[in-house]
Design an enzyme around this catalytic site. Structure first.
Site, short mmCIF file in Angstrom:
data_model
loop_
_atom_site.label_atom_id
_atom_site.label_comp_id
_atom_site.label_asym_id
_atom_site.label_seq_id
_atom_site.Cartn_x
_atom_site.Cartn_y
_atom_site.Cartn_z
N CYS A 1 -11.49 -4.07 -0.72
CA CYS A 1 -12.51 -3.05 -0.91
C CYS A 1 -12.82 -2.44 0.45
CB CYS A 1 -13.82 -3.57 -1.51
SG CYS A 1 -13.63 -4.28 -3.14
N ARG B 1 -7.23 -0.79 1.49
CA ARG B 1 -7.95 -2.03 1.17
C ARG B 1 -8.12 -2.25 -0.33
NH1 ARG B 1 -10.48 -3.93 5.68
NH2 ARG B 1 -11.85 -5.21 4.41
N TRP C 1 -11.00 -2.98 -4.81
CA TRP C 1 -9.93 -3.85 -5.27
C TRP C 1 -10.61 -4.85 -6.19
CZ3 TRP C 1 -8.44 -9.04 -5.12
CH2 TRP C 1 -7.09 -9.29 -5.42
N ASN D 1 -18.17 -5.39 -0.31
CA ASN D 1 -16.81 -5.92 -0.13
C ASN D 1 -16.96 -7.43 0.02
OD1 ASN D 1 -14.67 -5.98 2.81
ND2 ASN D 1 -14.22 -6.60 0.75
N GLY D 2 -16.33 -8.19 -0.88
CA GLY D 2 -16.44 -9.65 -0.80
C GLY D 2 -16.70 -10.22 -2.19
N GLU E 1 11.47 -12.29 3.67
CA GLU E 1 10.74 -11.05 3.95
C GLU E 1 11.41 -9.86 3.26
OE1 GLU E 1 7.94 -10.32 4.91
OE2 GLU E 1 8.01 -8.28 5.67
N LYS F 1 9.55 -7.51 0.55
CA LYS F 1 9.43 -6.05 0.67
C LYS F 1 9.89 -5.38 -0.61
CE LYS F 1 7.35 -5.91 3.18
NZ LYS F 1 6.62 -6.70 4.06
N GLU G 1 7.46 -6.13 -3.67
CA GLU G 1 6.10 -5.59 -3.64
C GLU G 1 6.05 -4.07 -3.76
OE1 GLU G 1 3.87 -6.85 -0.17
OE2 GLU G 1 5.44 -6.25 1.20
N HIS H 1 22.21 -24.75 -5.66
CA HIS H 1 21.32 -25.69 -6.35
C HIS H 1 20.43 -24.99 -7.37
CE1 HIS H 1 22.69 -28.84 -3.73
NE2 HIS H 1 22.42 -28.08 -2.67
N LYS I 1 -4.11 -4.34 1.48
CA LYS I 1 -3.60 -4.72 2.80
C LYS I 1 -4.41 -5.84 3.42
CE LYS I 1 -1.25 -2.97 6.62
NZ LYS I 1 -0.06 -3.70 6.17
C1 G6P Z 1 -1.69 -8.99 2.02
C2 G6P Z 1 -0.84 -7.85 2.53
C3 G6P Z 1 0.41 -8.40 3.20
C4 G6P Z 1 0.03 -9.38 4.30
C5 G6P Z 1 -0.88 -10.49 3.79
C6 G6P Z 1 -1.48 -11.28 4.93
O1 G6P Z 1 -1.06 -9.62 0.97
O2 G6P Z 1 -0.49 -6.98 1.47
O3 G6P Z 1 1.15 -7.33 3.76
O4 G6P Z 1 1.19 -9.94 4.85
O5 G6P Z 1 -1.98 -9.92 3.07
O6 G6P Z 1 -2.31 -10.43 5.67
P1 G6P Z 1 -2.65 -10.60 7.19
O7 G6P Z 1 -3.51 -9.41 7.51
O8 G6P Z 1 -3.38 -11.89 7.32
O9 G6P Z 1 -1.38 -10.60 7.96
#
Ligand code: G6P
Length: 611
Positions: free
Chosen positions: A2, A27, A73, A99-100, A484, A488, A491, A507, A606
């Site tokens: 948020c 956010r 969010w 937010n929270g 990773e 990517k 997501e 396995h 994010k």
């Molecule tokens: C969310 C974001 C990711 C990020 C993760 C950890 O899921 O979408 O991109 O890697 O949080 O966030 P941070 O800010 O702690 O790296």
């Protein structure tokens, strides 16, 4: 999650707020809403993105020089109009954005319902504003006091802003566990979840601390602690340029951020490596040099992409500094009873510096006496303020929700830390250090070269854009790169993707391989090259489609893979920094071709400030 933004001053509040909400949309983007005071207290809110809210209010005259806005969010309650913020008190005289999470909202709500309060939403937030109203009704306290008292009764995390119809020249803001920045102008104040909505108006900011309540009026600002003691605010200068927050000609922030990597990696190393002298200097942790000589173990805690960076760090630190490393999901670490001693070093990695689980893991490790280092990107965020010491990644603002340049910057910092610790503990020779640092210094140019494969990667993306599954395989430090790459792709394109250590394929995942399954290998010329070649053959024998990331000039893999993407030759230690680039581009192009919103993938945010 948020995003919240508020303004009080002499300008029209609405344009400032709506622009701020666009900046904070990373956010959360389930719904958006605003509250303005123009003769009366008004609320407009709508499910969907900030642009949906803009459309909704486009024919309304939105005056007023005080207001606030929210982009959500969803946690408590579906993402619909009703649950959108701002929420109002029963008498409609107060509005709140939040937010929270208010964890004890259930019990408070029950008490308030019994007293006759009627709720219009399913949110925890609405409970808080009714509680403020209830305290005013019961005790006759003024709004400032009623808010403060209400906050002493809630458990959970919050960054809130409250407006009142009876006091239209006042914004009340408070934080505990969720970020909040105040912008200080002349005759005006701004408030937001981060500095991005503020930067074009003022560079003077105050980061509100946990348990502080701020009372903002046009002519003054008062900050108190929740126990009612007045605080002296510390005004800092923002080091943030407006251009950093714009797309700069790219179609998406994600693509811009992928292309920024030669610069962001260079910025991350600037002033920290001296290749000719074979020296690494990390000012942020230098006070702990002696401690580093005697640590028994390093525990890395992180979430998401940052956790993947931690896994790369494990290889690097164990290889060069010869200290045992454990890498933990912050969310798991905190919910068991981990064995941590004063001789442990905990490294918390977080792009945003706000991730709730990572914060909680830090608190736990701190209680047990460990030394905590942070690796963060957002300057002044909660994690760098909580840790004992740390190293910023200096990647610049990352706006695309899928992390790209922050990941390579985190890996760069971990590389520097590995060499720094190795230097202190005498586990690397000077000549080796000179050799490695010289190569590390050239990584930004090599990333530039890796980016040149973009058109070729686009062609490959065209072939696989309709896939429903994809496997990513790598060995050694290329295994976290495979994780990773899979993250990517899943997501942003919503294709199911898994990362695996290449040798583990037999396995289980091998059962999935048929002529519909693309398999991405990281098959660079390093110590596991021959083994990876065998794994490629196992996939080809089962008619899987192989896309291989190979070292420039490779002919062997070229002969067996369906597609190869070359990256420049480098030290084995630095392969993750290069091999990640084509995987980011592949995910990006596939997502664009599938018509996905790459910068704002569904359901994600994010900055994850809820557990
Ligand atoms: C969310 C974001 C990711 C990020 C993760 C950890 O899921 O979408 O991109 O890697 O949080 O966030 P941070 O800010 O702690 O790296």
């Amino acid at each position: 999650m948020c995003g919240i933004v508020g303004y009080i001053g002499f300008r029209d509040a609405y344009p400032i707020i709506i622009k701020g909400l666009h900046r904070l949309e990373y956010r959360g983007y389930d719904s958006a809403g605003i509250s303005l005071f123009d003769k009366e207290l008004k609320v407009y809110k709508k499910a969907g993105k900030v642009s949906d809210l803009e459309n909704f209010v486009k024919d309304i005259d939105l005056g007023g020089t005080i207001g606030m806005g929210h982009t959500r969010w969803a946690t408590h309650g579906a993402p619909n109009d009703r649950n959108s913020h701002p929420h109002s008190s029963g008498n409609r005289k107060l509005t709140i954005i939040h937010n929270g999470i208010i964890e004890n909202y259930g019990i408070i709500k029950e008490t308030l319902v019994n007293k006759g309060h009627v709720f219009k939403s399913d949110t925890d937030t609405e409970v808080l504003i009714h509680l403020v109203e209830d305290i005013q009704n019961e005790t006759g306290l003024d709004l400032r006091e009623a808010v403060r008292v209400a906050l002493t009764k809630v458990i959970g995390a919050y960054a809130i802003v409250i407006m009142s119809a009876d006091e239209p020249d006042l914004l009340i803001a408070a934080r505990k566990g969720s970020p909040m920045v105040i912008g200080v102008g002349k005759g005006e104040y701004f408030i937001a979840s981060d500095a991005t909505p503020i930067v074009e108006y003022t560079k003077n900011v105050i980061y509100l601390n946990d348990n502080e309540v701020a009372y903002l009026r046009r002519e003054d600002l008062l900050i108190k602690n929740i126990d009612n003691t007045v605080q002296t605010p510390y005004i800092q200068k923002l080091d943030l340029q407006l251009e950093m927050l714009e797309k700069g000609g790219y179609d998406h922030f994600m693509l811009k951020e992928i292309y920024e990597q030669p610069r962001s990696i260079r910025d991350c190393m600037r002033g920290r490596i001296y290749p000719q002298q074979g020296k690494v200097q990390l000012g942020g942790i230098k006070e702990y040099t002696e401690k580093l000589k005697n640590i028994d173990r390093i525990i890395i805690v992180a979430c998401g992409t940052s956790w993947h960076a931690g896994l790369v760090g494990e290889y690097l630190i164990e290889e060069y500094a010869r200290v045992p490393v454990e890498v933990e999901y912050a969310s798991e670490f905190r919910y068991r009873n981990p064995i941590i001693t004063e001789k442990d070093l905990v490294i918390a990695i977080s792009q945003s510096g706000e991730t709730a689980d990572t914060m909680a893991a830090i608190e736990l490790a701190k209680e047990k006496g460990a030394t905590i280092f942070g690796i963060c990107n957002v300057v002044g965020a909660s994690i760098p303020r909580t840790t004992h010491a740390g190293v910023y990644t200096h990647a610049g603002p990352e706006i695309g929700v899928a992390s790209t340049k922050a990941f390579t910057a985190q890996v760069t910092v971990l590389t520097l830390m590995a060499f720094y610790i190795a230097q202190q503990r005498g586990t690397i020779t000077q000549s080796k250090l000179i050799e490695h640092l010289t190569e590390l210094n050239s990584i930004p140019e090599l990333v530039e070269r890796a980016l040149k494969s973009n058109d070729h990667i686009k062609e490959i993306a065209e072939k696989f854009k309709d896939s429903t599954n994809c496997l990513f395989l790598g060995r050694g430090s290329s295994f976290p790169v495979a994780l990773e790459g899979a993250l990517k792709l899943k997501e942003i394109s919503y294709i199911h993707a898994e990362g695996y250590p290449a040798a583990e394929m037999k396995h289980g995942p091998i059962a999935l391989i048929d002529d519909d399954m693309p398999v991405v290998f990281i098959a660079t010329k390093d110590s596991s090259y021959e083994k990876v070649i065998s794994n490629i053959q196992e996939v080809k024998a089962r008619k899987g489609h192989v896309i291989a990331i190979v070292t420039e000039g490779d002919t062997e893999v070229k002969g067996m893979a369906d597609f190869v993407i070359e990256i420049p030759q480098t030290d084995e230690a630095f392969v993750p920094l290069l091999a990640t680039i084509p995987l980011q581009l592949l995910a990006y192009h596939i997502a664009v071709m599938r018509g996905c919103n790459v910068d704002q993938p569904r359901n994600l945010a994010k900055s994850v400030t809820v557990e």
